[in-house]
Scaffold this active site. Sequence first.
Site, PDB file in Angstrom:
ATOM      1  N   SER A 157       0.831  -1.198   0.000  1.00 46.14           N
ATOM      2  CA  SER A 157       0.000   0.000   0.000  1.00 46.14           C
ATOM      3  C   SER A 157       0.876   1.264   0.000  1.00 46.14           C
ATOM      4  O   SER A 157       1.682   1.430  -0.899  1.00 46.14           O
ATOM      5  CB  SER A 157      -0.963  -0.044   1.192  1.00 46.14           C
TER       6      SER A 157
ATOM      7  N   ASP B   4      -0.007  -4.054  -4.051  1.00 48.01           N
ATOM      8  CA  ASP B   4      -1.140  -3.151  -4.231  1.00 48.01           C
ATOM      9  C   ASP B   4      -0.789  -1.729  -3.764  1.00 48.01           C
ATOM     10  O   ASP B   4      -1.451  -1.165  -2.875  1.00 48.01           O
ATOM     11  CB  ASP B   4      -2.415  -3.659  -3.539  1.00 48.01           C
TER      12      ASP B   4
ATOM     13  N   ARG C  58       6.110   8.644  -7.055  1.00 44.25           N
ATOM     14  CA  ARG C  58       5.483   7.354  -6.699  1.00 44.25           C
ATOM     15  C   ARG C  58       6.491   6.242  -6.993  1.00 44.25           C
ATOM     16  O   ARG C  58       7.571   6.513  -7.531  1.00 44.25           O
ATOM     17  CB  ARG C  58       4.213   7.128  -7.526  1.00 44.25           C
TER      18      ARG C  58
ATOM     19  N   ASP D  32      13.340   2.957  -9.565  1.00 43.25           N
ATOM     20  CA  ASP D  32      13.717   2.957  -8.151  1.00 43.25           C
ATOM     21  C   ASP D  32      14.579   1.776  -7.722  1.00 43.25           C
ATOM     22  O   ASP D  32      15.109   1.772  -6.619  1.00 43.25           O
ATOM     23  CB  ASP D  32      12.455   3.021  -7.279  1.00 43.25           C
TER      24      ASP D  32
ATOM     25  N   HIS E  69      -7.484  -5.576  -1.126  1.00 45.29           N
ATOM     26  CA  HIS E  69      -6.234  -4.815  -1.038  1.00 45.29           C
ATOM     27  C   HIS E  69      -5.121  -5.738  -0.510  1.00 45.29           C
ATOM     28  O   HIS E  69      -4.050  -5.842  -1.088  1.00 45.29           O
ATOM     29  CB  HIS E  69      -6.466  -3.636  -0.090  1.00 45.29           C
TER      30      HIS E  69
END
Length: 472
Positions: free
Chosen positions: A140, A166, A180, A185, A251
């Site tokens: 998350s 997720d 984000r 990354d 989720h």
Amino acid sequence: EPFERSTRAARKNETLQETKTRFLLFEGATDRGCQIQLHRADTLQQCGFNASLPLVMIIHGWSVDGLLEDWIWQMVAALKSQLARPVNVALADWISLAQNHYAVAVRNTRLVGQEVAAILRWLEESAPFSRSNVHLIGYSLGAHVSGFAGSYIGGKHKIGRITGLDAAGPMFEGASPNDRLSPDDANFVDAIHTFTREHMGLSVGIKEPVAHYDFYPNGGSFQPGCHFLDLYKHITKHGLNAFTQTIKCAHERSVHLFIDSLEHPNLQSTAYLCSGMDSFSQGLCLDCKKGRCNTLGYHVRQGGQSKKSKQLFLVTRAQAPFKVYHYQFKIQFLNQIEKPVEPTFTMSLLGTDLEIQKIPITLGEGITSNKTYSFLITLDSDIGELLKIKFKWENSAVWANVWNTVQTIIPWGRGPLYSGLVLKNIRVKAGETQKRMVFCSESMEDLQLHPTQEKTFVRCDVNSKKMKRKNR
Ligand SMILES: *[C@@H]1O[C@H](CO)[C@@H](O)[C@H](O)[C@H]1NC(C)=O
Ligand SMILES: *[C@@H]1O[C@H](CO)[C@@H](O)[C@H](O)[C@H]1NC(C)=O
Ligand SMILES: *[C@@H]1O[C@H](CO)[C@@H](O)[C@H](O)[C@H]1NC(C)=O
């Protein structure tokens, strides 16, 4: 803009002495962790950090109740007990920063990312350890924390791997890759999307691809076994928290799919590159050539990644083990039918290990002439090699009458006058084995299929393959 300012300030703060995030290291599958502290090499030793092993760090997400969720301990246990090669397992506990209004928690993800980066840089300085041996697993908001850690760490080299479970959608969907989780990354980034269904323009999980490989189980929007009907069951069990429980089901499925991949090494789920769930449901994407499929979860195949994200799809069961076996079936009716008819069929599949009875087939729109129908069938169990298919026209005798009247209206083409549907062969592709097979009617002299009737199809490509081999 407040992001920008705090980021710049945090970057300047190279001499970070204490972290707000608690970093816990786990020695065994069941312990509750030992705290390591930045610039305190003695804590590394006390907590049993082994610099010659990789480091897997779990990063949790937003918190409503300020408690660490149960899945964290399940994942620690799975990482500690199920891997052939041992790893250091750590948790970035940022619960005090995560238990806030969502927007505040979002702002804090940058700070926590900064702290994760600081601890990794320090590990490199204080031990013969490399960031390429680091795997961040973020759920998350934790997925974006991982992304920020990957970009803040700086230097020539990147973190080895980031897995986004997720990754949170609100305030991140549509943001620039710098703001984000993104493929830049880490050397390798994989993401599992499980709850991207929109409510009033927002989805809990991010929809857009954020990784080198983005997995969309069951299309990614919602998950089997998470029906809103369960809300009532949850209300009796959890009271008003039921709403959170219901949201968490889909989720958090991303997490349980990942844990499942650790716990069932012999039941790894394969996902396939596809343009979307529509094509996938037609069985059109079960291809593994040129890296077009990959393994969901911990054992994902790394490498072959390009700048452009690859979006992969799969079907899963509603509970662990989540793996299913994907098959594409292709059928074509040879009759000339001018008016579409909508019969219902079932198929029974006989394999070397198991027989599966009466799988319903929906062909969408009615049957018309000569069109090839392609559809996806998924099986919960491994039936072994497919040997026989029983194809049944399920409609009742009443329907047979309708069929007979339809027939008298339909002007059949020249040539043999068929009074049933003629299904010459069934072509099958098995996703998991990449095997293609053709099945032909057992009784070639009577090809007609009538309502309530069942026809058996057997392998008929075996001989032709042998001949091809001879010819070569
Ligand atoms: C920088 O570090 C100091 C303590 O060394 C701390 O008070 C301050 O909040 C830090 N600033 C940021 C943006 O992290
Ligand atoms: C660290 O891991 C290596 C590789 O598994 C092992 O040989 C070594 O004994 C470990 N060191 C300690 C102190 O446990
Ligand atoms: C359907 O296929 C058969 C055999 O290939 C052919 O004879 C027939 O003309 C086709 N019918 C239509 C409507 O295309």
